[in-house]
Write a protein that holds these residues in place. Sequence first.
Motif, PDB file in Angstrom:
ATOM      1  N   GLU A 189      -0.179  16.878  -2.736  1.00 51.54           N
ATOM      2  CA  GLU A 189      -0.027  16.897  -4.198  1.00 51.54           C
ATOM      3  C   GLU A 189      -1.355  17.207  -4.898  1.00 51.54           C
ATOM      4  OE1 GLU A 189       2.408  14.175  -6.498  1.00 51.54           O
ATOM      5  OE2 GLU A 189       2.967  13.201  -4.604  1.00 51.54           O
ATOM      6  N   GLN A 325       5.373  12.777   6.027  1.00 52.52           N
ATOM      7  CA  GLN A 325       5.219  12.073   4.760  1.00 52.52           C
ATOM      8  C   GLN A 325       6.540  11.542   4.190  1.00 52.52           C
ATOM      9  OE1 GLN A 325       3.306  14.715   2.033  1.00 52.52           O
ATOM     10  NE2 GLN A 325       4.997  16.184   1.955  1.00 52.52           N
ATOM     11  N   GLN A 326       7.663  12.153   4.584  1.00 56.82           N
ATOM     12  CA  GLN A 326       8.954  11.649   4.095  1.00 56.82           C
ATOM     13  C   GLN A 326       9.290  10.286   4.689  1.00 56.82           C
ATOM     14  OE1 GLN A 326       8.519  14.322   5.971  1.00 56.82           O
ATOM     15  NE2 GLN A 326      10.087  14.516   7.568  1.00 56.82           N
ATOM     16  N   SER A 329       5.535   5.609   2.650  1.00 58.30           N
ATOM     17  CA  SER A 329       5.620   5.235   1.240  1.00 58.30           C
ATOM     18  C   SER A 329       4.737   6.158   0.406  1.00 58.30           C
ATOM     19  CB  SER A 329       5.180   3.786   1.041  1.00 58.30           C
ATOM     20  OG  SER A 329       3.803   3.629   1.381  1.00 58.30           O
ATOM     21  N   SER A 330       5.039   6.279  -0.866  1.00 58.62           N
ATOM     22  CA  SER A 330       4.245   7.136  -1.747  1.00 58.62           C
ATOM     23  C   SER A 330       2.810   6.624  -1.847  1.00 58.62           C
ATOM     24  CB  SER A 330       4.879   7.200  -3.138  1.00 58.62           C
ATOM     25  OG  SER A 330       4.981   5.894  -3.705  1.00 58.62           O
ATOM     26  N   ARG A 331       2.635   5.312  -1.750  1.00 55.62           N
ATOM     27  CA  ARG A 331       1.293   4.720  -1.788  1.00 55.62           C
ATOM     28  C   ARG A 331       0.459   5.205  -0.598  1.00 55.62           C
ATOM     29  NH1 ARG A 331      -1.856   0.502  -3.513  1.00 55.62           N
ATOM     30  NH2 ARG A 331      -3.014  -0.665  -1.935  1.00 55.62           N
ATOM     31  N   VAL A 333       0.962   7.874   1.287  1.00 52.64           N
ATOM     32  CA  VAL A 333       0.745   9.323   1.179  1.00 52.64           C
ATOM     33  C   VAL A 333      -0.412   9.614   0.228  1.00 52.64           C
ATOM     34  CG1 VAL A 333       1.732  11.509   0.379  1.00 52.64           C
ATOM     35  CG2 VAL A 333       3.110   9.959   1.763  1.00 52.64           C
ATOM     36  N   GLY A 334      -0.463   8.890  -0.898  1.00 55.18           N
ATOM     37  CA  GLY A 334      -1.541   9.093  -1.869  1.00 55.18           C
ATOM     38  C   GLY A 334      -2.900   8.715  -1.314  1.00 55.18           C
TER      39      GLY A 334
END
Length: 393
Positions: A189, A325-326, A329-331, A333-334
Motif C-alpha cells: 500500500e 497478506q490475505q 491482520s491489517s495491523r 501487514v502495515g
Amino acid sequence: MKILIFIVGLIVVYLLALLVSSDRKKIKYRPIIVMIIIELILSYIFLSTKFGEAIAKGLSDFFASLLATAGAGINFVFGGLANKGEAPFFLTVLLPIIFVAIIIGILQYFKILPLVIRGIGWLLSKVNGLGKLESYNAVAAAIVGQGEVFITVKDQLSQLPKKRLYTLCASSMSTVSMSIVGSYMKMIEPKYVVTAIVLNLFSGFIIIHIINPYTVSQEEDILEINEAKKESFFEMLTEYILLGFKMAVIIAAMLIGFVALMAAINNIFTYFFHISFQQILGYIFSPLAFIMGVPAHEAVQAGNIMATKVVTNEFVAMIDLTHIQQHLSSRTVGIISVFLVSFANFSSIGNIAGATKGISDKQGNVVASFGLRLLYGATLVSVLSAVIVSVVL
C-alpha cells in the motif's frame, strides 16, 4: 497493551543499538527524544488523518501515472510478449524504473532537485543534532540513489573520518531511491511506502546517535556539493535512460538469483530436516516482529518476511508478503510493510562499498570493514520505524 509493547519496542531497539555503540558517553538524548516525537506525529498524520491519506493518494496517483506513461514505451518494444491478461513482473514493475529515472534526470538537469534536497537537508539539520553534510546525504540518498549520492560529495568523501563516513553509508542503506518507489507501490500500500520513507530519515539519525555518536565542530560543518559534469540535455537523457535500464536489469538478476537460491536452500532443509530454511529464519526473527507490535500468533510469519528481506532484498520479501497478506491482520501487514521499505540487506554492503571504493580506494576499504555493523544499524532503523507506526495502526 499497544502502548506497552511500543515502550518495550523502543527499549529493545535502544539496548540493541547500545550493544554496538562506539562511545556511550557521547550519546545525545535530546535530539533522539525530539525526533521520536516528530515520528509519532508524522505517523499519525500519514496513517490516521484525511490529510495524510490525501498526500499518500496524491503520491500514489502521481507514480501510477508515471508507470502508466512508462507503459507506452514498454508496450511499443515488448507488446504481445506477455500473455493476454498476464504481464511479467519485469515488464510491469521493473522496466518503468527507466522512465522514473528520466524524470529524476530532468529535475537534476534543471537544478530543481538539488534545491529541494538542500532545503530539506537544512531543515533536518536543525533537529537531528548532526552536520549539514549528514543531513544533505540522507535526503539525497532517498532521491538520487544509494550509490549515486556519493558522487555528489566525492571531494569531501575522501577526507571524512570514519565516524562521519559511517553516518553517510548508514543513511544510504536506511533509505530507498525515489526511482523505485513506484515499483514498491505496486506491491504494498502506498501509504506505508510514503510513511516509511519519511520515518526512516529520522529513525536513521536516531540509531546513528546511539551507535555512532560524535560532534561536528563548526569548522567541520561544511557542505560541498560536486556539480555534475556539463553535458547537453540529450546526453543527460541517454545517461539516465541507461542508468534506469541498468537498475532494472540488476534488480531482475538479483531476484532470479536470490529467489532460486532461497528455493534450493528451502528444498535442502525440507529434505533433511522437514522444515524450510525460511521457517527457521521466521522463528529467529519472530521476537523482533513481536516487539514491533505484530500479534504473537502472526510473529513467525512476519519474522519469515523480515528475514527474507535482510538475507535477500526488499523486492523478494514484498513478493512473499503479497502471497500471504490475505492471511494476516491489517495491523501486521502495515507494520511489516513499513519494515520492508529500505535497502537494509547484505547486498547493499557490496553496493555501498563498491560506490565509495570507486571514488576513494581507501575509504572503500574502510566501509567494507564496518559492513556488518552498517547492516545491523540499518536493520534497527527499519525496526524502529515499524515500532513507531505500531502505535497508530
